[in-house]
Design a protein around this motif. Structure first.
Motif, PDB file in Angstrom:
ATOM      1  N   ARG A  45       4.339  -1.690   7.627  1.00 11.35           N
ATOM      2  CA  ARG A  45       2.967  -2.212   7.716  1.00 11.35           C
ATOM      3  C   ARG A  45       2.033  -1.437   6.802  1.00 11.35           C
ATOM      4  O   ARG A  45       1.144  -2.006   6.182  1.00 11.35           O
ATOM      5  CB  ARG A  45       2.468  -2.155   9.165  1.00 11.35           C
ATOM      6  CG  ARG A  45       1.088  -2.737   9.326  1.00 11.35           C
ATOM      7  CD  ARG A  45       1.048  -4.220   8.935  1.00 11.35           C
ATOM      8  NE  ARG A  45      -0.294  -4.731   9.083  1.00 11.35           N
ATOM      9  CZ  ARG A  45      -0.877  -5.551   8.227  1.00 11.35           C
ATOM     10  NH1 ARG A  45      -0.228  -6.001   7.181  1.00 11.35           N
ATOM     11  NH2 ARG A  45      -2.101  -5.960   8.429  1.00 11.35           N
ATOM     12  N   GLU A  50       2.423  -2.862   3.409  1.00 11.43           N
ATOM     13  CA  GLU A  50       1.738  -4.159   3.324  1.00 11.43           C
ATOM     14  C   GLU A  50       0.230  -3.966   3.168  1.00 11.43           C
ATOM     15  O   GLU A  50      -0.409  -4.639   2.343  1.00 11.43           O
ATOM     16  CB  GLU A  50       2.022  -4.996   4.566  1.00 11.43           C
ATOM     17  CG  GLU A  50       3.451  -5.455   4.693  1.00 11.43           C
ATOM     18  CD  GLU A  50       3.766  -6.068   6.055  1.00 11.43           C
ATOM     19  OE1 GLU A  50       4.848  -6.642   6.190  1.00 11.43           O
ATOM     20  OE2 GLU A  50       2.934  -5.968   6.982  1.00 11.43           O
ATOM     21  N   LEU A  51      -0.337  -3.071   3.940  1.00 13.29           N
ATOM     22  CA  LEU A  51      -1.769  -2.809   3.851  1.00 13.29           C
ATOM     23  C   LEU A  51      -2.149  -2.255   2.482  1.00 13.29           C
ATOM     24  O   LEU A  51      -3.186  -2.610   1.917  1.00 13.29           O
ATOM     25  CB  LEU A  51      -2.206  -1.843   4.954  1.00 13.29           C
ATOM     26  CG  LEU A  51      -2.199  -2.413   6.364  1.00 13.29           C
ATOM     27  CD1 LEU A  51      -2.427  -1.308   7.388  1.00 13.29           C
ATOM     28  CD2 LEU A  51      -3.240  -3.507   6.516  1.00 13.29           C
ATOM     29  N   GLU A  78      -0.673  -2.881  -0.349  1.00 11.70           N
ATOM     30  CA  GLU A  78      -0.666  -4.003  -1.290  1.00 11.70           C
ATOM     31  C   GLU A  78      -1.920  -4.859  -1.136  1.00 11.70           C
ATOM     32  O   GLU A  78      -2.515  -5.287  -2.127  1.00 11.70           O
ATOM     33  CB  GLU A  78       0.571  -4.869  -1.083  1.00 11.70           C
ATOM     34  CG  GLU A  78       1.857  -4.215  -1.540  1.00 11.70           C
ATOM     35  CD  GLU A  78       3.083  -5.058  -1.242  1.00 11.70           C
ATOM     36  OE1 GLU A  78       2.944  -6.266  -1.001  1.00 11.70           O
ATOM     37  OE2 GLU A  78       4.188  -4.502  -1.266  1.00 11.70           O
ATOM     38  N   GLU A  79      -2.337  -5.108   0.098  1.00 11.69           N
ATOM     39  CA  GLU A  79      -3.530  -5.916   0.337  1.00 11.69           C
ATOM     40  C   GLU A  79      -4.780  -5.227  -0.218  1.00 11.69           C
ATOM     41  O   GLU A  79      -5.625  -5.873  -0.840  1.00 11.69           O
ATOM     42  CB  GLU A  79      -3.698  -6.181   1.838  1.00 11.69           C
ATOM     43  CG  GLU A  79      -2.616  -7.084   2.407  1.00 11.69           C
ATOM     44  CD  GLU A  79      -2.644  -7.179   3.924  1.00 11.69           C
ATOM     45  OE1 GLU A  79      -3.680  -6.810   4.530  1.00 11.69           O
ATOM     46  OE2 GLU A  79      -1.656  -7.635   4.496  1.00 11.69           O
ATOM     47  N   ILE A 118      -4.878  -5.537  -3.998  1.00 11.61           N
ATOM     48  CA  ILE A 118      -5.314  -6.878  -4.413  1.00 11.61           C
ATOM     49  C   ILE A 118      -6.833  -6.987  -4.325  1.00 11.61           C
ATOM     50  O   ILE A 118      -7.495  -7.471  -5.250  1.00 11.61           O
ATOM     51  CB  ILE A 118      -4.635  -7.961  -3.553  1.00 11.61           C
ATOM     52  CG1 ILE A 118      -3.147  -8.034  -3.882  1.00 11.61           C
ATOM     53  CG2 ILE A 118      -5.302  -9.323  -3.760  1.00 11.61           C
ATOM     54  CD1 ILE A 118      -2.334  -8.870  -2.913  1.00 11.61           C
ATOM     55  N   LEU A 119      -7.393  -6.516  -3.208  1.00 11.75           N
ATOM     56  CA  LEU A 119      -8.853  -6.568  -3.041  1.00 11.75           C
ATOM     57  C   LEU A 119      -9.573  -5.685  -4.055  1.00 11.75           C
ATOM     58  O   LEU A 119     -10.587  -6.092  -4.631  1.00 11.75           O
ATOM     59  CB  LEU A 119      -9.237  -6.152  -1.620  1.00 11.75           C
ATOM     60  CG  LEU A 119      -8.847  -7.138  -0.523  1.00 11.75           C
ATOM     61  CD1 LEU A 119      -9.123  -6.529   0.842  1.00 11.75           C
ATOM     62  CD2 LEU A 119      -9.592  -8.444  -0.690  1.00 11.75           C
ATOM     63  N   ALA A 168      -9.598 -13.110  -5.834  1.00 16.06           N
ATOM     64  CA  ALA A 168      -8.682 -12.642  -4.797  1.00 16.06           C
ATOM     65  C   ALA A 168      -7.516 -13.591  -4.562  1.00 16.06           C
ATOM     66  O   ALA A 168      -6.531 -13.217  -3.951  1.00 16.06           O
ATOM     67  CB  ALA A 168      -9.434 -12.424  -3.485  1.00 16.06           C
TER      68      ALA A 168
END
Length: 55
Positions: A14, A17-18, A20-21, A24-25, A54
């Motif tokens: 997790r 994943e965070l 990567e998010e 992106i932002l 985004a």
């Protein structure tokens, strides 16, 4: 009486994943700010450009 809350816990998957998010932002914000925004733009311009970046 409520139990003590120490915050959320995340496993390594997790957290990845965070990360990567967030990347992106961050990229979307930087790209939007570099695109053409100036201080005299419509206040909604940044949000609109950010939403496009985004995706």
């Amino acid at each position: 009486m409520t139990p003590k809350f120490d915050g959320p816990t995340f496993d390594d998957k997790r957290l990845a994943e965070l990360k990567e998010e967030v990347e992106i932002l961050n990229k979307a914000v930087l790209d939007a700010s570099r695109a053409r925004l100036t201080f005299d733009d419509d206040p909604a311009a940044f949000a609109s450009l950010l939403a496009k970046e985004a995706k």
